[in-house]
Design a protein around this motif. Structure first.
Motif, PDB file in Angstrom:
ATOM      1  N   ARG A  70       8.804   4.124   3.646  1.00 18.32           N
ATOM      2  CA  ARG A  70       8.393   5.058   2.604  1.00 18.32           C
ATOM      3  C   ARG A  70       7.352   4.409   1.694  1.00 18.32           C
ATOM      4  NH1 ARG A  70      12.269   7.274  -2.315  1.00 18.32           N
ATOM      5  NH2 ARG A  70      10.566   8.108  -3.568  1.00 18.32           N
ATOM      6  N   SER A  71       6.286   5.131   1.386  1.00 18.08           N
ATOM      7  CA  SER A  71       5.285   4.600   0.465  1.00 18.08           C
ATOM      8  C   SER A  71       5.876   4.549  -0.946  1.00 18.08           C
ATOM      9  CB  SER A  71       4.004   5.442   0.487  1.00 18.08           C
ATOM     10  OG  SER A  71       4.259   6.768   0.078  1.00 18.08           O
ATOM     11  N   VAL A  72       5.666   3.424  -1.623  1.00 15.79           N
ATOM     12  CA  VAL A  72       6.244   3.203  -2.950  1.00 15.79           C
ATOM     13  C   VAL A  72       5.207   2.592  -3.878  1.00 15.79           C
ATOM     14  CG1 VAL A  72       8.626   2.937  -2.135  1.00 15.79           C
ATOM     15  CG2 VAL A  72       7.113   0.931  -2.253  1.00 15.79           C
ATOM     16  N   SER A  73       5.502   2.636  -5.166  1.00 16.54           N
ATOM     17  CA  SER A  73       4.627   2.038  -6.176  1.00 16.54           C
ATOM     18  C   SER A  73       5.409   1.144  -7.142  1.00 16.54           C
ATOM     19  CB  SER A  73       3.899   3.132  -6.971  1.00 16.54           C
ATOM     20  OG  SER A  73       3.044   3.869  -6.127  1.00 16.54           O
ATOM     21  N   HIS A  74       6.570   0.670  -6.683  1.00 14.37           N
ATOM     22  CA  HIS A  74       7.376  -0.241  -7.490  1.00 14.37           C
ATOM     23  C   HIS A  74       7.972  -1.314  -6.592  1.00 14.37           C
ATOM     24  CE1 HIS A  74       7.330   3.350 -10.080  1.00 14.37           C
ATOM     25  NE2 HIS A  74       7.463   2.502 -11.078  1.00 14.37           N
ATOM     26  N   ALA A  75       8.018  -2.540  -7.094  1.00 15.14           N
ATOM     27  CA  ALA A  75       8.645  -3.654  -6.394  1.00 15.14           C
ATOM     28  C   ALA A  75       9.007  -4.711  -7.423  1.00 15.14           C
ATOM     29  CB  ALA A  75       7.697  -4.241  -5.337  1.00 15.14           C
TER      30      ALA A  75
ATOM     31  N   GLY B  11      -6.959  -1.479   9.281  1.00 13.31           N
ATOM     32  CA  GLY B  11      -7.759  -2.570   8.736  1.00 13.31           C
ATOM     33  C   GLY B  11      -7.488  -2.812   7.263  1.00 13.31           C
ATOM     34  N   SER B  12      -6.400  -2.250   6.741  1.00 11.64           N
ATOM     35  CA  SER B  12      -6.074  -2.378   5.324  1.00 11.64           C
ATOM     36  C   SER B  12      -4.833  -3.235   5.135  1.00 11.64           C
ATOM     37  CB  SER B  12      -5.817  -0.994   4.710  1.00 11.64           C
ATOM     38  OG  SER B  12      -6.963  -0.182   4.789  1.00 11.64           O
ATOM     39  N   HIS B  13      -4.892  -4.114   4.149  1.00 11.47           N
ATOM     40  CA  HIS B  13      -3.716  -4.896   3.790  1.00 11.47           C
ATOM     41  C   HIS B  13      -2.790  -4.055   2.939  1.00 11.47           C
ATOM     42  CE1 HIS B  13      -5.008  -8.582   5.603  1.00 11.47           C
ATOM     43  NE2 HIS B  13      -6.164  -8.549   4.959  1.00 11.47           N
ATOM     44  N   ILE B  14      -1.503  -4.359   2.991  1.00 12.72           N
ATOM     45  CA  ILE B  14      -0.495  -3.586   2.290  1.00 12.72           C
ATOM     46  C   ILE B  14       0.488  -4.518   1.595  1.00 12.72           C
ATOM     47  CG2 ILE B  14      -0.682  -1.596   3.835  1.00 12.72           C
ATOM     48  CD1 ILE B  14       1.752  -2.599   5.348  1.00 12.72           C
ATOM     49  N   LEU B  15       1.464  -3.942   0.927  1.00 14.54           N
ATOM     50  CA  LEU B  15       2.541  -4.707   0.305  1.00 14.54           C
ATOM     51  C   LEU B  15       3.866  -4.098   0.743  1.00 14.54           C
ATOM     52  CD1 LEU B  15       2.768  -5.924  -3.377  1.00 14.54           C
ATOM     53  CD2 LEU B  15       4.719  -4.778  -2.303  1.00 14.54           C
ATOM     54  N   LEU B  16       4.789  -4.946   1.177  1.00 15.26           N
ATOM     55  CA  LEU B  16       6.106  -4.480   1.596  1.00 15.26           C
ATOM     56  C   LEU B  16       7.168  -5.025   0.647  1.00 15.26           C
ATOM     57  CD1 LEU B  16       5.888  -5.127   5.454  1.00 15.26           C
ATOM     58  CD2 LEU B  16       5.189  -3.085   4.183  1.00 15.26           C
TER      59      LEU B  16
ATOM     60  N   SER C 117      -5.398   6.401  -3.072  1.00 12.53           N
ATOM     61  CA  SER C 117      -5.663   5.270  -2.180  1.00 12.53           C
ATOM     62  C   SER C 117      -4.675   5.258  -1.028  1.00 12.53           C
ATOM     63  CB  SER C 117      -5.600   3.952  -2.948  1.00 12.53           C
ATOM     64  OG  SER C 117      -4.316   3.752  -3.502  1.00 12.53           O
ATOM     65  N   GLN C 118      -3.421   5.670  -1.288  1.00 11.22           N
ATOM     66  CA  GLN C 118      -2.435   5.730  -0.223  1.00 11.22           C
ATOM     67  C   GLN C 118      -2.839   6.760   0.827  1.00 11.22           C
ATOM     68  OE1 GLN C 118       1.480   6.305  -1.770  1.00 11.22           O
ATOM     69  NE2 GLN C 118       1.366   4.578  -3.179  1.00 11.22           N
ATOM     70  N   LYS C 119      -3.324   7.906   0.381  1.00  8.84           N
ATOM     71  CA  LYS C 119      -3.733   8.944   1.327  1.00  8.84           C
ATOM     72  C   LYS C 119      -4.915   8.473   2.166  1.00  8.84           C
ATOM     73  CE  LYS C 119      -4.927  13.842   1.735  1.00  8.84           C
ATOM     74  NZ  LYS C 119      -5.990  13.617   2.704  1.00  8.84           N
TER      75      LYS C 119
ATOM     76  N   PHE D 161      -0.509  -1.857  -6.603  1.00 11.87           N
ATOM     77  CA  PHE D 161      -0.388  -0.532  -6.003  1.00 11.87           C
ATOM     78  C   PHE D 161      -1.519   0.401  -6.414  1.00 11.87           C
ATOM     79  CE2 PHE D 161       4.180  -1.889  -6.112  1.00 11.87           C
ATOM     80  CZ  PHE D 161       4.317  -2.041  -4.739  1.00 11.87           C
ATOM     81  N   ASN D 162      -2.332  -0.017  -7.376  1.00  7.95           N
ATOM     82  CA  ASN D 162      -3.526   0.760  -7.706  1.00  7.95           C
ATOM     83  C   ASN D 162      -4.620   0.566  -6.660  1.00  7.95           C
ATOM     84  OD1 ASN D 162      -2.544   1.783 -10.163  1.00  7.95           O
ATOM     85  ND2 ASN D 162      -3.063  -0.115 -11.225  1.00  7.95           N
ATOM     86  N   HIS D 163      -4.440  -0.435  -5.790  1.00 10.91           N
ATOM     87  CA  HIS D 163      -5.485  -0.801  -4.836  1.00 10.91           C
ATOM     88  C   HIS D 163      -5.027  -0.790  -3.386  1.00 10.91           C
ATOM     89  CE1 HIS D 163      -7.704  -2.217  -8.381  1.00 10.91           C
ATOM     90  NE2 HIS D 163      -6.579  -2.808  -8.745  1.00 10.91           N
ATOM     91  N   ILE D 164      -3.765  -1.109  -3.158  1.00 10.76           N
ATOM     92  CA  ILE D 164      -3.272  -1.176  -1.780  1.00 10.76           C
ATOM     93  C   ILE D 164      -1.990  -0.360  -1.645  1.00 10.76           C
ATOM     94  CG2 ILE D 164      -4.304  -3.431  -1.353  1.00 10.76           C
ATOM     95  CD1 ILE D 164      -1.559  -4.695  -1.695  1.00 10.76           C
ATOM     96  N   LEU D 165      -1.709   0.006  -0.412  1.00  9.63           N
ATOM     97  CA  LEU D 165      -0.542   0.818  -0.108  1.00  9.63           C
ATOM     98  C   LEU D 165       0.713  -0.042  -0.094  1.00  9.63           C
ATOM     99  CD1 LEU D 165       0.388   3.642   0.811  1.00  9.63           C
ATOM    100  CD2 LEU D 165      -0.102   2.938   3.143  1.00  9.63           C
TER     101      LEU D 165
END
Length: 315
Positions: free
Chosen positions: A227-232, A195-200, A38-40, A275-279
């Motif tokens: 940097r793209s991440v999958s933990h917060a 056009g995609s929502h993300i998480l920072l 999904s990130q790609k 993070f399974n759905h958004i970058l």
């Protein structure tokens, strides 16, 4: 870990080594990229002619959770700053307020809502005094129920009924002055192009630089790399639409701080599933740091320089 590995682990520990379960990400071989697909897809849409469905990204609500009272304060001084809990947290809160004001002065529409869990009256007066020095909209509300999970759940519930951008923050994060402005700027830049929502997440998570690493995309902004991440942690910046759409991932945050069920409220069981759905992205260097313990701090970040510039809030 089966018995064979347990025996081998005991042997290796004598020589300073240990055996750990393989993490989800690995650099060799480069095969397990399921979570990066999904990130790609998002990354590949940059500068494309994708039709963007409009969302309100012109306003930001900062939800700050506070709790500064004798029940939380055991009298110890913070291991990093060497000051009392009250001064430690008030300086961190002040750094956020100053960052909000900086963004507000740069044409950002921002409001601050403090979800307070029964702080001392004298502390609330100091927070009010800090806010009154500035021009942005702010309010302080007492949480409906006491407890870390209760306040966390309430601030997410508030966003679920709202719109626009949201930054959920705890009272022990130290922010650089441009933190809020930079997160708004980067979020809008990504959304305008994809056009995609993300998480920072405002700093790299300790698991990323402390336990294992995984493949990432690096993007440039006007100010720094991201940097793209999958933990917060449960401190992060996203859009109200993501809270609404993926509300089941937020439900169990109410169990945070409850001994018997706290595992259900952990990030990996709740909001990390986003993070399974958004970058997701974290800035390099950080724009804010979790000023709790040494283990929480990202590398190569001079938090002391920021700390020393902050005044000690007084009533």
């Amino acid at each position: 870990m089966n018995e064979l590995f347990r025996v081998l682990d005991r042997v290796l520990k004598k020589y300073g080594h240990t055996i750990k379960k393989h993490s989800e990400y690995n650099l060799l071989p480069l095969e397990n990229f399921n979570k990066l697909i999904s990130q790609k897809n998002v990354y590949d849409t940059f500068n494309s002619k994708k039709i963007i469905t409009p969302s309100n990204i012109d306003s930001l609500t900062v939800c700050l959770r506070t709790c500064i009272n004798s029940k939380r304060d055991n009298g110890d001084r913070n291991e990093l700053t060497g000051v009392s809990l009250e001064e430690h947290l008030l300086r961190c809160i002040n750094s956020l307020i100053l960052s909000i004001q900086h963004a507000s002065e740069n044409n950002c529409n921002i409001r601050l809502i403090v979800f307070d869990d029964r702080s001392e009256n004298s502390v609330l007066e100091k927070i009010e005094s800090l806010c009154k020095k500035h021009s942005f909209e702010w309010s302080i509300v007492t949480t409906e129920k006491s407890g870390q999970g209760a306040s966390l759940y309430q601030n997410f519930s508030y966003a679920k009924e709202g719109e626009g951008l949201y930054y959920f923050c705890e009272d022990d994060y130290l922010h650089i002055e441009t933190a809020i402005y930079e997160m708004i700027n980067f979020y809008k830049g990504v959304y305008d192009q994809t056009g995609s929502h993300i998480l920072l997440y405002p700093q790299e998570h300790e698991i990323v630089f402390g336990q294992f690493n995984y493949p990432s995309y690096i993007l440039y902004s006007d100010f720094r790399r991201w940097r793209s991440v999958s933990h917060a942690t449960h401190t992060f910046f996203t859009h109200a639409e993501m809270v609404k759409k993926y509300w089941p991932y937020f439900e169990n945050t109410k169990f945070v701080g409850i001994k018997e069920k706290r595992h259900l409220g952990a990030e990996k069981k709740t909001t990390d599933k986003l993070f399974n759905h958004i970058l997701g992205f974290s800035p390099i260097p950080a724009v804010a740091v979790h000023l709790q313990t040494q283990n929480c701090l990202p590398p190569f970040f001079n938090w002391r320089e920021i700390w020393d510039r902050l005044e000690t809030p007084n009533s």
